[in-house]
Design an enzyme around this catalytic site. Sequence first.
Site, mmCIF file in Angstrom:
data_model
loop_
_atom_site.group_PDB
_atom_site.id
_atom_site.type_symbol
_atom_site.label_atom_id
_atom_site.label_comp_id
_atom_site.label_asym_id
_atom_site.label_seq_id
_atom_site.Cartn_x
_atom_site.Cartn_y
_atom_site.Cartn_z
ATOM 1 N N TRP A 31 -8.604 32.760 32.125
ATOM 2 C CA TRP A 31 -8.562 32.239 33.485
ATOM 3 C C TRP A 31 -9.224 30.852 33.532
ATOM 4 O O TRP A 31 -8.702 29.911 34.114
ATOM 5 C CB TRP A 31 -9.261 33.211 34.440
ATOM 6 C CG TRP A 31 -9.217 32.845 35.899
ATOM 7 C CD1 TRP A 31 -8.416 31.909 36.502
ATOM 8 C CD2 TRP A 31 -10.007 33.420 36.946
ATOM 9 N NE1 TRP A 31 -8.651 31.873 37.865
ATOM 10 C CE2 TRP A 31 -9.626 32.790 38.167
ATOM 11 C CE3 TRP A 31 -10.987 34.407 36.988
ATOM 12 C CZ2 TRP A 31 -10.208 33.122 39.395
ATOM 13 C CZ3 TRP A 31 -11.560 34.741 38.208
ATOM 14 C CH2 TRP A 31 -11.175 34.100 39.392
ATOM 15 N N ASP A 85 -6.162 37.477 26.986
ATOM 16 C CA ASP A 85 -5.684 37.866 28.307
ATOM 17 C C ASP A 85 -5.399 36.620 29.132
ATOM 18 O O ASP A 85 -6.201 35.685 29.170
ATOM 19 C CB ASP A 85 -6.742 38.721 29.013
ATOM 20 C CG ASP A 85 -6.303 39.131 30.412
ATOM 21 O OD1 ASP A 85 -5.556 40.119 30.523
ATOM 22 O OD2 ASP A 85 -6.698 38.460 31.391
ATOM 23 N N TYR A 130 -2.530 31.471 36.315
ATOM 24 C CA TYR A 130 -3.697 30.703 35.874
ATOM 25 C C TYR A 130 -3.261 29.262 35.605
ATOM 26 O O TYR A 130 -2.676 28.944 34.573
ATOM 27 C CB TYR A 130 -4.315 31.300 34.599
ATOM 28 C CG TYR A 130 -4.955 32.649 34.782
ATOM 29 C CD1 TYR A 130 -5.216 33.189 36.039
ATOM 30 C CD2 TYR A 130 -5.328 33.414 33.673
ATOM 31 C CE1 TYR A 130 -5.814 34.427 36.187
ATOM 32 C CE2 TYR A 130 -5.935 34.655 33.817
ATOM 33 C CZ TYR A 130 -6.165 35.153 35.073
ATOM 34 O OH TYR A 130 -6.756 36.393 35.216
ATOM 35 N N HIS A 180 -0.724 42.296 38.737
ATOM 36 C CA HIS A 180 -1.926 41.482 38.946
ATOM 37 C C HIS A 180 -2.603 41.817 40.282
ATOM 38 O O HIS A 180 -2.338 41.179 41.301
ATOM 39 C CB HIS A 180 -1.550 40.006 38.877
ATOM 40 C CG HIS A 180 -2.724 39.106 38.661
ATOM 41 N ND1 HIS A 180 -2.578 37.760 38.384
ATOM 42 C CD2 HIS A 180 -4.058 39.321 38.678
ATOM 43 C CE1 HIS A 180 -3.771 37.211 38.241
ATOM 44 N NE2 HIS A 180 -4.681 38.141 38.436
ATOM 45 N N SER A 229 -3.873 45.581 36.582
ATOM 46 C CA SER A 229 -5.187 44.982 36.798
ATOM 47 C C SER A 229 -5.557 45.338 38.226
ATOM 48 O O SER A 229 -4.779 45.082 39.157
ATOM 49 C CB SER A 229 -5.127 43.461 36.604
ATOM 50 O OG SER A 229 -6.407 42.882 36.770
#
Length: 328
Positions: A21, A51, A56, A122, A153
Amino acid sequence: MQSRKFGRTGRSVSEIGFGSWAIGAAWGEVNDDDAVAALHAALDAGVTFVDTADVYGDGRSEKLIARVMKERGGERPFIATKAGKRLPSQRVEGFSQENLTDWIDRSLKYLEADTLDLVQLHCPLTDLYYHPEVFERLDRLVEQGKIRNYGVSVERVEEALKAMQYPGVVSVQIIFNAFRQRPAELFFEQAKKNDVAIIARVPLASGLLSGKFKADTKFETTDHRLFNRSGEAFDVGETFSGVPYEVGLAAVERIRPLVSGDTTMAKFALRWILMFDAVSVVIPGARNATQARSNAEAADLPPLSDELMSKIRDVYDQDIKPHVHQRW
């Protein structure tokens, strides 16, 4: 670097992974050279799990990962991405077959891959977990060969428990650290029983547990630790794990004396997570090569004693739990 079994995928991954991220967006300015160096350093240190997510940096993170893969050649690490946050508003109807296919095709292109190792929904809205047709659409994408595995997630423990009822869900990514201990109760036990991999994210509580911040620490305007401190942009639990900043700083000072020798607080905090065998991989972020190497070194620390684990639990129970435990 030790490896751990990644659920029922048949794969094993390094217990310390790389969360990307920070090299995409929302953590202040990170230039491409530093981002690439951080990834190389992590992989050189034995990291085999990366990940990312399609949002992002609007694909920047995925493209940087592809660049590093091309520069290195050879066997690729296990790369997990996410999908769903590209929707203008979070609605179950948005997770159509067409949209899911479009998002996954985009990630395939940006990651320069033939098949995605893992796609995670997500942090969708809670209601989505009560719509089995969404998971059936992911099953079709597995059948088509676009993805090998899928997971979720989540923000909340309840979402994690519900997701595991779908047989195709191989992994759950959840916030877990010394300031967010609720997952270690019922959820970890159920995940082990169902052979579901656990990806522990936000392991340093957005840097709070590194022990480097003070009351007057300044964050860039592009850093979520400034612009999302009260949940203005997305779930506040993603910033400092939802712990009020001043409360977290005070709790860190109670933990600091427990860190001995030349171990950093960040490594200590990562080692604490690795004490839980239900965790498959922990994914700290890194903005440069030094941070990436330091994160990987946490795997070399000896196990923490029962006494230390008890003292950290006391800090959580007394200072942190009232702010976060039932909320997530």
